[in-house]
Design an enzyme around this catalytic site. Structure first.
Site, PDB file in Angstrom:
ATOM      1  N   GLU A  91      50.745 -47.172  63.558  1.00 31.51           N
ATOM      2  CA  GLU A  91      49.383 -46.659  63.481  1.00 31.51           C
ATOM      3  C   GLU A  91      49.344 -45.320  62.750  1.00 31.51           C
ATOM      4  OE1 GLU A  91      47.054 -48.633  67.181  1.00 31.51           O
ATOM      5  OE2 GLU A  91      48.302 -46.938  67.700  1.00 31.51           O
ATOM      6  N   CYS A 104      47.209 -38.236  60.042  1.00 29.84           N
ATOM      7  CA  CYS A 104      48.346 -38.169  60.963  1.00 29.84           C
ATOM      8  C   CYS A 104      49.227 -39.395  60.730  1.00 29.84           C
ATOM      9  CB  CYS A 104      47.819 -38.118  62.394  1.00 29.84           C
ATOM     10  SG  CYS A 104      49.100 -38.191  63.651  1.00 29.84           S
ATOM     11  N   CYS A 111      59.480 -45.078  69.462  1.00 25.69           N
ATOM     12  CA  CYS A 111      60.178 -43.782  69.512  1.00 25.69           C
ATOM     13  C   CYS A 111      61.303 -43.850  70.535  1.00 25.69           C
ATOM     14  CB  CYS A 111      59.204 -42.662  69.880  1.00 25.69           C
ATOM     15  SG  CYS A 111      60.015 -41.035  69.902  1.00 25.69           S
ATOM     16  N   CYS A 115      59.222 -39.835  76.017  1.00 24.45           N
ATOM     17  CA  CYS A 115      58.550 -38.854  76.874  1.00 24.45           C
ATOM     18  C   CYS A 115      57.646 -39.586  77.861  1.00 24.45           C
ATOM     19  CB  CYS A 115      57.748 -37.869  76.022  1.00 24.45           C
ATOM     20  SG  CYS A 115      58.782 -37.002  74.838  1.00 24.45           S
ATOM     21  N   CYS A 118      53.771 -40.260  77.056  1.00 22.86           N
ATOM     22  CA  CYS A 118      53.405 -40.664  75.694  1.00 22.86           C
ATOM     23  C   CYS A 118      53.429 -42.182  75.541  1.00 22.86           C
ATOM     24  CB  CYS A 118      54.382 -40.017  74.700  1.00 22.86           C
ATOM     25  SG  CYS A 118      54.198 -40.613  73.007  1.00 22.86           S
ATOM     26  N   GLY A 166      56.790 -41.726  66.777  1.00 30.79           N
ATOM     27  CA  GLY A 166      58.168 -41.426  66.400  1.00 30.79           C
ATOM     28  C   GLY A 166      58.500 -39.957  66.304  1.00 30.79           C
ATOM     29  N   SER A 196      55.898 -32.198  63.371  1.00 34.76           N
ATOM     30  CA  SER A 196      56.015 -31.940  64.804  1.00 34.76           C
ATOM     31  C   SER A 196      57.285 -32.583  65.344  1.00 34.76           C
ATOM     32  CB  SER A 196      54.785 -32.518  65.516  1.00 34.76           C
ATOM     33  OG  SER A 196      54.912 -32.389  66.918  1.00 34.76           O
ATOM     34  N   LEU A 220      57.030 -28.440  73.380  1.00 34.38           N
ATOM     35  CA  LEU A 220      57.819 -27.902  74.498  1.00 34.38           C
ATOM     36  C   LEU A 220      57.461 -28.557  75.836  1.00 34.38           C
ATOM     37  CD1 LEU A 220      58.187 -24.004  74.344  1.00 34.38           C
ATOM     38  CD2 LEU A 220      59.941 -25.739  74.017  1.00 34.38           C
ATOM     39  N   ASN A 295      46.073 -36.800  77.126  1.00 33.83           N
ATOM     40  CA  ASN A 295      45.198 -37.939  76.826  1.00 33.83           C
ATOM     41  C   ASN A 295      45.724 -39.165  77.558  1.00 33.83           C
ATOM     42  OD1 ASN A 295      43.440 -36.673  74.854  1.00 33.83           O
ATOM     43  ND2 ASN A 295      45.231 -36.602  73.521  1.00 33.83           N
ATOM     44  N   CYS A 338      46.315 -37.740  70.395  1.00 28.09           N
ATOM     45  CA  CYS A 338      47.746 -37.436  70.561  1.00 28.09           C
ATOM     46  C   CYS A 338      48.347 -38.277  71.670  1.00 28.09           C
ATOM     47  CB  CYS A 338      47.948 -35.981  70.971  1.00 28.09           C
ATOM     48  SG  CYS A 338      47.507 -34.842  69.708  1.00 28.09           S
TER      49      CYS A 338
HETATM   50  N1  SAH Z   1      57.600 -36.923  68.265  1.00 24.82           N
HETATM   51  C1  SAH Z   1      56.946 -35.757  67.809  1.00 24.82           C
HETATM   52  C2  SAH Z   1      55.672 -36.018  67.052  1.00 24.82           C
HETATM   53  C3  SAH Z   1      54.701 -37.021  67.634  1.00 24.82           C
HETATM   54  S1  SAH Z   1      53.888 -36.673  69.140  1.00 24.82           S
HETATM   55  C4  SAH Z   1      56.694 -34.826  68.965  1.00 24.82           C
HETATM   56  O1  SAH Z   1      56.782 -35.256  70.101  1.00 24.82           O
HETATM   57  O2  SAH Z   1      56.423 -33.659  68.698  1.00 24.82           O
HETATM   58  C5  SAH Z   1      52.580 -35.515  68.710  1.00 24.82           C
HETATM   59  C6  SAH Z   1      52.157 -34.624  69.897  1.00 24.82           C
HETATM   60  O3  SAH Z   1      51.405 -35.349  70.879  1.00 24.82           O
HETATM   61  C7  SAH Z   1      53.340 -34.038  70.618  1.00 24.82           C
HETATM   62  O4  SAH Z   1      53.150 -32.683  70.870  1.00 24.82           O
HETATM   63  C8  SAH Z   1      53.337 -34.845  71.892  1.00 24.82           C
HETATM   64  O5  SAH Z   1      54.049 -34.226  72.885  1.00 24.82           O
HETATM   65  C9  SAH Z   1      51.879 -35.004  72.158  1.00 24.82           C
HETATM   66  N2  SAH Z   1      51.572 -36.057  73.147  1.00 24.82           N
HETATM   67  C10 SAH Z   1      52.302 -37.156  73.458  1.00 24.82           C
HETATM   68  N3  SAH Z   1      51.686 -37.895  74.407  1.00 24.82           N
HETATM   69  C11 SAH Z   1      50.543 -37.249  74.702  1.00 24.82           C
HETATM   70  C12 SAH Z   1      49.458 -37.543  75.583  1.00 24.82           C
HETATM   71  N4  SAH Z   1      49.436 -38.644  76.340  1.00 24.82           N
HETATM   72  N5  SAH Z   1      48.436 -36.673  75.629  1.00 24.82           N
HETATM   73  C13 SAH Z   1      48.430 -35.562  74.838  1.00 24.82           C
HETATM   74  N6  SAH Z   1      49.413 -35.250  73.985  1.00 24.82           N
HETATM   75  C14 SAH Z   1      50.468 -36.083  73.919  1.00 24.82           C
HETATM   76 FE1  SF4 Z   2      58.437 -39.696  70.869  1.00 27.60          FE
HETATM   77 FE2  SF4 Z   2      56.942 -37.511  70.435  1.00 27.60          FE
HETATM   78 FE3  SF4 Z   2      56.049 -39.524  72.006  1.00 27.60          FE
HETATM   79 FE4  SF4 Z   2      58.051 -37.981  72.851  1.00 27.60          FE
HETATM   80  S1  SF4 Z   2      55.934 -37.329  72.441  1.00 27.60           S
HETATM   81  S2  SF4 Z   2      57.953 -40.229  72.983  1.00 27.60           S
HETATM   82  S3  SF4 Z   2      59.122 -37.599  70.968  1.00 27.60           S
HETATM   83  S4  SF4 Z   2      56.445 -39.622  69.844  1.00 27.60           S
END
Ligand code: SAH
Ligand code: SF4
Length: 347
Positions: A91, A104, A111, A115, A118, A166, A196, A220, A295, A338
């Site tokens: 996407e 974006c 990935c 996390c 996510c 990713g 990022s 972070l 989110n 995000c």
């Molecule tokens: N893998 C990289 C880039 C993609 S994620 C990274 O993690 O930085 C882009 C951003 O969205 C990151 O800061 C991530 O932590 C945040 N993110 C992931 N899941 C989210 C969620 N459910 N709600 C809000 N932000 C989220």
């Molecule tokens: Fe991967 Fe970034 Fe999502 Fe963590 S927040 S699972 S590193 S895409």
């Protein structure tokens, strides 16, 4: 299978032309068609001799992905589901503001970091994307924006953020190559490009050495070691100390300010103490914090904090001398915000 042109620079394309008995300047013409005009077929490259077009098309294809779905939200955000050559899908998101058209992009299908908050992480990992598959997303988003009559700013993407599916620094070569293509061939300024990372330390050191004027954003989410390990289970090899050290090096080498992203999760990392720990961790660094209220996505139990809690967190950071911005939430209605991208049709 035919070779793919998307991912080649004008110089590479000049070599292709030479190899086929044509003049080198044809390379610049082809690059213009691919990266500026956005054509998908060699046949459409009108200023190339017909015979050359035919010869080129017998061995090469442009290599753009097909669009499986476009969803559009009321806040001038849209999401594309793109199908790649081998059937994987990713996407990409387009966001229109009064002064910019931001795109974006994803760097991996799925990935590997996983996390816990996510949607991409919850889907597992399929593979790295090629540079052409990353640049192709920018072209697809640009075209969709123009078609929908959504785009202003000349209808061209002005900003690219590597914040889709990713971890960009785990797909370093393709990410860097895509950055250069977006910058040199598409003409988008380095300062308008953001990568990022979840904090992959060797990648941060390596990127610093490139000395690019792009923005590095580091996710972070916690200023406490144990909490960080719980939230980001796939990157426990690097401590917060290692990450901050790598960022210090990045700032020194590039002269650029680093952004720290912090996804605010209700009653998990949103207390006054959390804000104070974060401010202490970042003290003295040339940086700013971008707060991203969580989110939601189906099957995930985390919650977004109350507005008052978010405001209080922000205020506490500011009181302690940290610059703070808050990510405006866009595209939630179509799960394009995000952390909501998963590379599948929304069921
Ligand atoms: N893998 C990289 C880039 C993609 S994620 C990274 O993690 O930085 C882009 C951003 O969205 C990151 O800061 C991530 O932590 C945040 N993110 C992931 N899941 C989210 C969620 N459910 N709600 C809000 N932000 C989220
Ligand atoms: Fe991967 Fe970034 Fe999502 Fe963590 S927040 S699972 S590193 S895409």
């Amino acid at each position: 299978m035919k070779n793919i042109l998307l991912s080649m620079t004008a110089a590479d394309l000049g070599q292709v032309a030479l190899d086929m008995g044509e003049k080198e300047f044809r390379g610049r013409q082809i690059a213009h068609w691919i990266y500026r005009a956005g054509v998908k077929e060699i046949e459409q490259m009108a200023n190339l001799p017909a015979l050359f077009r035919k010869k080129l098309a017998s061995r090469y294809t442009v290599g753009r992905a097909s669009i499986l779905n476009l969803s559009q939200s009321k806040d001038r955000t849209f999401k594309l589901l793109l199908q790649l050559d081998d059937g994987e899908s990713v996407e990409s998101v387009g966001m229109l503001y009064s002064d910019r058209f931001s795109c974006c992009v994803s760097t991996q299908a799925g990935c590997p970091v996983g996390c816990v908050f996510c949607a991409t992480g919850a889907e597992g990992y399929q593979r790295n994307l090629a540079a052409g598959e990353i640049v192709g997303q920018v072209l697809a988003v640009q075209e969709a924006g123009q078609k929908e009559g959504l785009a202003e700013v000349n209808g061209r993407v002005s900003h690219v953020v590597f914040m889709g599916m990713g971890e960009p620094l785990l797909n370093y070569e393709a990410t860097l190559k895509a950055v250069h293509l977006i910058n040199s061939e598409m003409g988008i300024g380095m300062r308008n490009i953001t990568i990022s990372t979840i904090g992959y330390v060797p990648g941060i050191f390596r990127l610093a050495e490139e000395r690019l004027q792009l923005t590095l954003a580091v996710s972070l989410h916690a200023a406490d070691e144990a909490l960080r390990r719980k939230l980001v289970p796939g990157m426990t090899r690097y401590s917060l100390k290692d990450i901050i050290q790598a960022c210090r090096d990045y700032i020194k080498t590039t002269g650029r300010r680093v952004t720290f992203e912090y996804c605010l999760l209700n009653r998990v990392n949103d207390s006054r103490e959390d804000a104070e720990r974060l401010a202490a961790l970042l003290k003295g660094l040339n940086c700013h914090v971008n707060l991203i209220p969580y989110n939601p996505f189906p099957g995930n139990a985390y919650k977004k904090p109350e507005k008052a809690t978010i405001d209080e967190f922000r205020r506490r950071l500011e009181e302690m001398g940290i610059n703070v911005t808050q990510r405006a939430q866009k595209g939630a209605g179509i799960r394009a915000a995000c952390g909501q991208l998963r590379g599948q049709h929304n069921l």
